[in-house]
Write an enzyme that holds these catalytic residues in place. Sequence first.
Site, PDB file in Angstrom:
ATOM      1  CE  LYS A   1      -1.947   1.874   3.771  1.00 29.75           C
ATOM      2  NZ  LYS A   1      -1.137   2.666   4.715  1.00 29.75           N
TER       3      LYS A   1
ATOM      4  CG  HIS B   1      -4.671  -0.500   7.780  1.00 32.29           C
ATOM      5  ND1 HIS B   1      -4.179  -1.385   6.854  1.00 32.29           N
ATOM      6  CD2 HIS B   1      -3.645   0.359   8.025  1.00 32.29           C
ATOM      7  CE1 HIS B   1      -2.923  -1.073   6.558  1.00 32.29           C
ATOM      8  NE2 HIS B   1      -2.581  -0.010   7.252  1.00 32.29           N
TER       9      HIS B   1
HETATM   10  C1  BG6 Z   1       0.443   1.874   7.871  1.00 28.50           C
HETATM   11  C2  BG6 Z   1       0.220   3.354   7.849  1.00 28.50           C
HETATM   12  O1  BG6 Z   1      -0.234   1.249   6.820  1.00 28.50           O
HETATM   13  O2  BG6 Z   1      -0.043   1.353   9.107  1.00 28.50           O
HETATM   14  C3  BG6 Z   1       0.899   4.029   9.020  1.00 28.50           C
HETATM   15  O3  BG6 Z   1       0.729   3.880   6.617  1.00 28.50           O
HETATM   16  C4  BG6 Z   1       0.472   3.395  10.312  1.00 28.50           C
HETATM   17  O4  BG6 Z   1       0.615   5.414   9.037  1.00 28.50           O
HETATM   18  C5  BG6 Z   1       0.623   1.878  10.247  1.00 28.50           C
HETATM   19  O5  BG6 Z   1       1.275   3.917  11.351  1.00 28.50           O
HETATM   20  C6  BG6 Z   1       0.017   1.208  11.473  1.00 28.50           C
HETATM   21  O6  BG6 Z   1       0.334  -0.156  11.471  1.00 28.50           O
HETATM   22  P1  BG6 Z   1       0.436  -0.982  12.839  1.00 28.50           P
HETATM   23  O7  BG6 Z   1       0.665  -2.382  12.393  1.00 28.50           O
HETATM   24  O8  BG6 Z   1       1.589  -0.399  13.592  1.00 28.50           O
HETATM   25  O9  BG6 Z   1      -0.863  -0.773  13.545  1.00 28.50           O
END
Ligand code: BG6
Length: 481
Positions: free
Chosen positions: A146, A238
Site C-alpha cells: 500500500k 485497514h
Molecule cells: C500503515 C500506515 O499502513 O499502518 C501508518 O501507513 C500506520 O501510518 C501503520 O502507522 C500502522 O500499522 P500498525 O501495524 O503499527 O498498527
Amino acid sequence: MVSRVIPVHPFDLVLFGATGDLAQRKILPGLYHRFEVGQMPQDARIIGTARSDMDTDGFRQQVRDAIQKFASDFNKDVLDDFLTRVEYVPVDALGDAGWKDLSGALRDDVVRAFYLSVGPNLFPGIAKRLQEHGLATPDSRIVVEKPFGNDLASAKGLNAGLRACFEEHQIYRIDHYLGKETVQNLMALRFANSLFEPLWNATHIDHVQITVAETVGVEGRGAYYDQSGAMRDMIQNHLVQLLCLTAMEPPSKFSPNAVRDEKVKVIEALEPVSQSDIARGQYRADKGDDSYLDHVGNPDSATESFIALKAHIGNWRWAGVPFYLRTGKRLRARESEIAVFFRDPPHTIFPNVGPLRGNVLVIRLQPDEGITLRTTIKDPGPGGFRLSDVSLDMSFAEALGGDVRAQDAYERLVMDVIRGDQTLFMRGDEAEAAWAWVDPIIQGWEERGDRPSRYDQGSSGPEDALMLMHRDGRRWRQIGG
Ligand code: BG6
C-alpha cells in the site's frame, strides 16, 4: 500449545526496494523468523534488488544489521545460515540496467515471487519490465504494497497496469492488517463458533466501534502523509478491512474468492457518509513536541492526522446499526480494537439496583491481543441485590502459552504468497470499491473547504469526535483505559 510449521515449497523471492525502510524493518526480519522456525526450505532464496551499486556481500551486511535491529530476537548461527540464502542484483527498475542479470539469477523449477516494496508509481513500470524481459512466468506472483493509489482513478490505473502483465490470481495486494493474528481470529470467532452468529445483526447489535489509535506522529513521513491523511492512509484500507470482516456474511468456504466476494459486498453496501458525521483533527504542538503542521512542513495543510466517522451498511443484516470508525496519530495510547455493543436487555426485573447495560464484545488487535466480553452480574455478598459490570477476559498470550513469540503480520503474508493463498490479500475490485466509497467523502470536505480542528497530543482526539457520539446518545470507549 505448539503451532505446526509446514515448510513451503522452494522459492526465489525477488525483493524490489530491498534497501528501503519497509524491507529492512518488516519484510527481511519476517523472512528471517520464518527461516528460524523451519518454514523456509533450505533452497529458498531471497534476491534483493535496488538501484544502489552494491554486491551480495554488501547487501548481506545490510540485512544482518536490519535483522539485528528489527527482528524480535535472533540467533547468530541461524542468521549466518539465513544470509547464505540472500543475494543482491542491482536493477534499474525503470531503465535497462540489471534485468538480464536478474533473469540469469532466477531458477525455473521453484516458486517465483516479485515483491514490490516501492512506491505505487513504479508498479506498472516494473510489471511491464518483468514481462518484457521474460521474468513473469504464468505461475509467478507479484506482491504490491500500500498505498494502492490515492483515489479511484489512480487505483484503476494501477490495476490496469498490473493486469496488462499478470492475471488477477497472480497479484497480491498487501494490507498488513489482514496478516494480524487477531484479525484472522475475528473470522474464527464468528464462523467457527455457533454462539455469536445468531446474534450478529441489527436485532441484537446496537452499534460497533472500530478504533485504531497510535501514539506515533507523522515525523519522517510528512511528505507522503500530508498527501494522504488518516482517511487515505488508514480508513480506506485497514479500517475498511476490519469493518468488512466484522460485517460480512458467512462465506460458503474459507477460500480466497469466497471470502473476498463477501467483503466486496459489504464495501458496496456502504452508504455515503454525511459531512456532519465526520470529525477530523490535527495534533497541536505540545511541551516541546512539534505539531502536525511542523512535522509535515506545511503551515497551511488541511490534511487530517485524526478522523472519526459514522458509517452505515445498507443491507438487511445491518440496517440502522452505526459503525463508528476512528483512527489518529499522537493519541493517548497505541490501541486497536473492534467493540461490538449489544442492545440493552428489553426489560428489567431488577429495578433500581445498578446498571443494566448491554453486553460488549471487544476484540483487541493490539497490544495484548485477545477478547473481552462485558457482562452484568450480581455484586457479590449478602445484604441486598445490586448489579455491576465485569469482563470475561481472554488474553491470547496467556491462553495459548506465554512463551509463544508474537508473529508479525508480514511473516504470515509473505509465506501465503509462496503458498499461493490470496485469502488475506485485497482483490482489485475490493480496492476500487473502497476508493469509490472514500472519494466522495474527501471531495465533500475539499469542496466545502473544511479544515481539521486541533487536538492535544496524548488525548483521544478532537472534541468534535466526542460530539459525534454524544449526539447519538452514545460514548466512545476510552483509549488507553
Ligand atoms: C500503515 C500506515 O499502513 O499502518 C501508518 O501507513 C500506520 O501510518 C501503520 O502507522 C500502522 O500499522 P500498525 O501495524 O503499527 O498498527
